[in-house]
Design an enzyme around this catalytic site. Sequence first.
Site, short mmCIF file in Angstrom:
data_model
loop_
_atom_site.label_atom_id
_atom_site.label_comp_id
_atom_site.label_asym_id
_atom_site.label_seq_id
_atom_site.Cartn_x
_atom_site.Cartn_y
_atom_site.Cartn_z
N HIS A 225 -6.53 4.60 6.81
CA HIS A 225 -5.54 5.59 6.35
C HIS A 225 -5.67 6.79 7.30
O HIS A 225 -6.71 6.99 7.93
CB HIS A 225 -5.81 5.96 4.89
CG HIS A 225 -5.39 4.87 3.94
ND1 HIS A 225 -4.28 4.97 3.14
CD2 HIS A 225 -5.91 3.64 3.70
CE1 HIS A 225 -4.13 3.85 2.44
NE2 HIS A 225 -5.11 3.02 2.75
N ASP B 2 0.85 -1.20 0.00
CA ASP B 2 0.00 0.00 0.00
C ASP B 2 0.88 1.25 0.00
O ASP B 2 0.53 2.27 -0.59
CB ASP B 2 -0.92 -0.01 1.24
CG ASP B 2 -2.22 0.73 1.00
OD1 ASP B 2 -2.31 1.50 0.04
OD2 ASP B 2 -3.16 0.55 1.81
N CYS C 258 -3.88 5.35 -2.19
CA CYS C 258 -4.36 4.60 -3.35
C CYS C 258 -4.33 5.54 -4.54
O CYS C 258 -4.93 6.62 -4.51
CB CYS C 258 -5.78 4.10 -3.09
SG CYS C 258 -6.45 3.25 -4.53
N HIS D 36 -8.61 -1.32 8.41
CA HIS D 36 -7.52 -0.78 7.58
C HIS D 36 -7.75 0.73 7.46
O HIS D 36 -8.54 1.17 6.63
CB HIS D 36 -7.61 -1.49 6.22
CG HIS D 36 -6.66 -1.04 5.17
ND1 HIS D 36 -5.59 -1.81 4.76
CD2 HIS D 36 -6.62 0.08 4.38
CE1 HIS D 36 -4.95 -1.20 3.79
NE2 HIS D 36 -5.56 -0.04 3.53
N ASN E 3 -1.21 5.23 5.09
CA ASN E 3 -1.87 4.37 6.07
C ASN E 3 -1.49 4.86 7.46
O ASN E 3 -0.48 5.55 7.64
CB ASN E 3 -1.36 2.95 5.96
CG ASN E 3 -1.82 2.28 4.69
OD1 ASN E 3 -1.28 2.52 3.63
ND2 ASN E 3 -2.84 1.45 4.80
P1 HMG Z 1 -8.83 -3.42 -17.44
O1 HMG Z 1 -8.14 -2.43 -18.31
O2 HMG Z 1 -10.28 -3.24 -17.24
O3 HMG Z 1 -8.66 -4.94 -17.80
O4 HMG Z 1 -8.08 -3.42 -16.03
P2 HMG Z 1 -8.23 -5.74 -19.04
O5 HMG Z 1 -8.54 -7.15 -18.71
O6 HMG Z 1 -8.83 -5.13 -20.29
O7 HMG Z 1 -6.64 -5.57 -19.11
C1 HMG Z 1 -5.99 -4.39 -19.53
C2 HMG Z 1 -4.51 -4.69 -19.71
O8 HMG Z 1 -3.94 -5.12 -18.47
C3 HMG Z 1 -4.26 -5.82 -20.70
O9 HMG Z 1 -2.99 -5.59 -21.26
C4 HMG Z 1 -4.18 -7.03 -19.79
O10 HMG Z 1 -3.43 -8.07 -20.35
C5 HMG Z 1 -3.46 -6.46 -18.59
P3 HMG Z 1 -2.81 -4.99 -22.75
O11 HMG Z 1 -3.45 -6.01 -23.63
O12 HMG Z 1 -3.57 -3.69 -22.76
O13 HMG Z 1 -1.36 -4.84 -22.90
N1 HMG Z 1 -3.77 -7.16 -17.33
C6 HMG Z 1 -2.83 -7.58 -16.48
N2 HMG Z 1 -1.49 -7.52 -16.54
C7 HMG Z 1 -0.83 -8.06 -15.50
N3 HMG Z 1 -1.44 -8.60 -14.43
C8 HMG Z 1 -2.76 -8.66 -14.33
C9 HMG Z 1 -3.51 -8.15 -15.40
N4 HMG Z 1 -4.83 -8.04 -15.65
C10 HMG Z 1 -4.97 -7.44 -16.83
N5 HMG Z 1 -3.35 -9.19 -13.28
C11 HMG Z 1 -7.48 -4.35 -13.89
C12 HMG Z 1 -8.58 -4.16 -14.94
C13 HMG Z 1 -8.15 -4.92 -12.68
C14 HMG Z 1 -6.48 -5.34 -14.47
C15 HMG Z 1 -6.79 -3.00 -13.63
O14 HMG Z 1 -7.74 -2.01 -13.41
C16 HMG Z 1 -5.87 -3.09 -12.45
O15 HMG Z 1 -4.87 -3.78 -12.48
N6 HMG Z 1 -6.18 -2.34 -11.35
C17 HMG Z 1 -5.38 -2.37 -10.14
C18 HMG Z 1 -5.72 -1.22 -9.29
C19 HMG Z 1 -4.91 -1.24 -8.00
O16 HMG Z 1 -3.94 -1.96 -7.86
N7 HMG Z 1 -5.32 -0.38 -7.04
C20 HMG Z 1 -4.65 -0.28 -5.78
C21 HMG Z 1 -4.89 -1.45 -4.88
S1 HMG Z 1 -6.43 -1.36 -3.99
C22 HMG Z 1 -6.06 -0.37 -2.61
O17 HMG Z 1 -5.00 0.23 -2.54
C23 HMG Z 1 -7.06 -0.33 -1.49
C24 HMG Z 1 -6.61 -1.13 -0.24
O18 HMG Z 1 -5.38 -0.65 0.27
C25 HMG Z 1 -7.68 -1.03 0.85
C26 HMG Z 1 -8.12 0.43 1.13
O19 HMG Z 1 -7.27 1.26 1.52
O20 HMG Z 1 -9.30 0.67 0.95
C27 HMG Z 1 -6.45 -2.62 -0.59
MG MG Z 2 -5.16 1.04 1.60
#
Ligand code: HMG
Ligand code: MG
Length: 310
Positions: free
Chosen positions: A213, A20, A244, A211, A253
């Site tokens: 922040h 995070d 995030c 969790h 956090n």
């Molecule tokens: P998308 O664009 O809707 O999905 O993204 P897609 O399936 O069309 O994929 C787009 C591209 O990503 C493609 O590549 C896929 O192959 C690739 P391209 O053909 O364009 O070259 N792809 C991947 N590559 C590697 N690993 C993967 C993967 N999946 C697809 N797993 C998606 C949808 C979910 C993938 C994207 O939006 C994403 O990765 N989001 C991540 C967001 C994130 O990490 N946010 C932060 C974490 S959450 C947080 O911090 C909150 C938390 O702390 C709790 C709190 O505080 O509340 C947990």
């Molecule tokens: Mg978080």
Amino acid sequence: MGLFSAVPGRLRVVEVGPRDGLQNEPGFVPTGAKVRFIDLLSEAGFGVVEVTSFVSPRAVPQLADAEEVLRAIRRRPGVRYPVLVPNLRGLERALGAGAQEIAVFTAASETFNLKNINMSVARSLEVIAEVVREARGAGLWVRGYVSVCFGCPYEGQVDPEKVLGVAGRLLELGVDEVSIGDTTGVATPRQVEETVGRLLKELPAERLALHFHDTRGTALANVLTGLLMGISAFDSSAGGLGGCPFAPGASGNLATEDLLYMLQGMGIETGVDLDKVVAATRFILGVLNRPPASRYFQSCQAVRADVRGP
Ligand code: HMG
Ligand code: MG
């Protein structure tokens, strides 16, 4: 009966700084520095250190080296090293790199979920169902996150019923625990009482983590509220790193050092060595070249300066 007599004598602190924290850094932290940071945290005695994310490298370029990091860390026996997984593609990558624990994630608000993972909440729960089925089949431990449980930067107020619906569904799908997120640090204690109280009417306390922040300085007060309600797992990040990238206004956090200082003072055991966390924070802040958000860490620096003299 004292005010704190219901508070558990031992708590789990889940260290999320390497994931995070580092996901929100403006620059790419070298892989070797990430690995060293995680190894230092492992030595501090946490039972869980969240390592990285197997998400799209286009979405979070800061963690594009997830495979290398997970393969290079020194695993301490008995410590869990979860990695975030948004879909089956992420699970496949995580398994390929040797993950034994994962975390799936969704939200209590539609707009936030669309911005974060480009899926409605219902769609993300379908994707999570498949991921959890496969992960459980492979013998993995699974954590589930629900973001923006206390307020959404896009939609404003969040109904505790919505939080309950999503958290309850994650447990039905087979996750081992659910972490209830205050993604942009808007929660205050009475609201924690209301939302967590609603969850506890239906869900077991031992399956929930909180969790927070610390965007507005209320995280420790919120932890204390959770403690008084019987919650015994809290997420925090060394030095107070974090945020995030898809939540405007999200900052760090709750700092692990500040949490540990309070818990130690209250006589609550965590198994974590505060001095070793300070050492890990000192290392990573040196790499990032910026000041800490942790108040406890700042106080250590002030004491060191005093001792050294002008
Ligand atoms: P998308 O664009 O809707 O999905 O993204 P897609 O399936 O069309 O994929 C787009 C591209 O990503 C493609 O590549 C896929 O192959 C690739 P391209 O053909 O364009 O070259 N792809 C991947 N590559 C590697 N690993 C993967 C993967 N999946 C697809 N797993 C998606 C949808 C979910 C993938 C994207 O939006 C994403 O990765 N989001 C991540 C967001 C994130 O990490 N946010 C932060 C974490 S959450 C947080 O911090 C909150 C938390 O702390 C709790 C709190 O505080 O509340 C947990
Ligand atoms: Mg978080």
